[in-house]
Write a protein that holds these residues in place. Structure first.
Motif, PDB file in Angstrom:
ATOM      1  N   LEU A   1      23.123 -21.999   2.639  1.00  0.00           N
ATOM      2  CA  LEU A   1      23.165 -20.599   2.280  1.00  0.00           C
ATOM      3  C   LEU A   1      22.039 -20.405   1.287  1.00  0.00           C
ATOM      4  CD1 LEU A   1      24.694 -17.870   1.845  1.00  0.00           C
ATOM      5  CD2 LEU A   1      25.641 -18.549   0.179  1.00  0.00           C
ATOM      6  N   LYS A   2      21.170 -19.425   1.670  1.00  0.00           N
ATOM      7  CA  LYS A   2      19.985 -19.166   0.917  1.00  0.00           C
ATOM      8  C   LYS A   2      20.047 -17.534   0.513  1.00  0.00           C
ATOM      9  CE  LYS A   2      17.097 -21.876   3.562  1.00  0.00           C
ATOM     10  NZ  LYS A   2      15.945 -22.121   4.633  1.00  0.00           N
ATOM     11  N   SER A   3      19.394 -17.188  -0.689  1.00  0.00           N
ATOM     12  CA  SER A   3      19.091 -15.909  -1.200  1.00  0.00           C
ATOM     13  C   SER A   3      17.710 -15.776  -1.703  1.00  0.00           C
ATOM     14  CB  SER A   3      20.197 -15.616  -2.027  1.00  0.00           C
ATOM     15  OG  SER A   3      20.053 -14.135  -2.522  1.00  0.00           O
ATOM     16  N   GLU A   4      16.984 -14.608  -1.270  1.00  0.00           N
ATOM     17  CA  GLU A   4      15.782 -14.245  -2.151  1.00  0.00           C
ATOM     18  C   GLU A   4      16.061 -13.401  -3.272  1.00  0.00           C
ATOM     19  OE1 GLU A   4      13.447 -12.069   1.055  1.00  0.00           O
ATOM     20  OE2 GLU A   4      13.653 -13.849   2.369  1.00  0.00           O
ATOM     21  N   THR A   5      17.060 -12.901  -3.508  1.00  0.00           N
ATOM     22  CA  THR A   5      17.635 -11.909  -4.674  1.00  0.00           C
ATOM     23  C   THR A   5      18.322 -12.538  -5.612  1.00  0.00           C
ATOM     24  OG1 THR A   5      19.143 -11.254  -3.292  1.00  0.00           O
ATOM     25  CG2 THR A   5      17.192  -9.788  -3.147  1.00  0.00           C
ATOM     26  N   ILE A   6      18.988 -13.640  -5.376  1.00  0.00           N
ATOM     27  CA  ILE A   6      19.576 -14.319  -6.560  1.00  0.00           C
ATOM     28  C   ILE A   6      19.405 -15.892  -6.421  1.00  0.00           C
ATOM     29  CG2 ILE A   6      21.457 -12.777  -6.809  1.00  0.00           C
ATOM     30  CD1 ILE A   6      23.144 -14.739  -4.936  1.00  0.00           C
ATOM     31  N   SER A   7      19.570 -16.449  -7.711  1.00  0.00           N
ATOM     32  CA  SER A   7      19.272 -17.842  -8.013  1.00  0.00           C
ATOM     33  C   SER A   7      20.282 -18.686  -8.883  1.00  0.00           C
ATOM     34  CB  SER A   7      18.013 -18.268  -8.421  1.00  0.00           C
ATOM     35  OG  SER A   7      17.674 -19.434  -8.575  1.00  0.00           O
ATOM     36  N   GLY A   8      21.597 -18.607  -8.221  1.00  0.00           N
ATOM     37  CA  GLY A   8      22.678 -19.070  -9.132  1.00  0.00           C
ATOM     38  C   GLY A   8      23.456 -18.244  -9.982  1.00  0.00           C
TER      39      GLY A   8
END
Length: 111
Positions: free
Chosen positions: A22-29
């Motif tokens: 799962l990846k996100s460009e707008t959040i990081s944990g």
């Protein structure tokens, strides 16, 4: 206050493949101000993050994604949103997915 983020991605078969990501460009944990609720004393923007995934299990029938904040000052945490019955061939959700003011975004999961 530090906001924790829990994202749970499930396949209806409950079998996870090696390499499922799962990846996100707008959040990081952690939740950012864009994802924080706007109400109950919070002043966030209440926007769901862009999410994408790859390498789902071969027997996946659909996906469900939730965003839960266990540190919310409610005594039991806060469920920011939940999306379920995402078609198995869908590979991403755009930022602000599910915004009831944008029919294009709400309908995009079925296309």
């Amino acid at each position: 206050m530090k906001k924790a983020l829990s994202i749970l991605v499930l396949s209806s078969s409950f079998l996870f493949s090696q390499g499922f990501t799962l990846k996100s460009e707008t959040i990081s944990g952690q939740l950012g101000i864009k994802q924080v609720f706007n109400g109950f004393g919070c002043t966030g923007e209440n926007i769901s993050p862009k999410l994408s995934w790859e390498n789902p299990p071969k027997k996946t029938k659909s996906f469900a994604i939730t965003m839960y904040d266990p540190d919310a000052p409610t005594g039991s945490g806060w469920w920011h949103w939940i999306v379920f019955d995402i078609p198995k061939d869908k590979k991403e959700l755009k930022e602000s997915f599910g915004n009831k003011e944008s029919k294009e975004i709400v309908q995009s999961v079925t296309k």
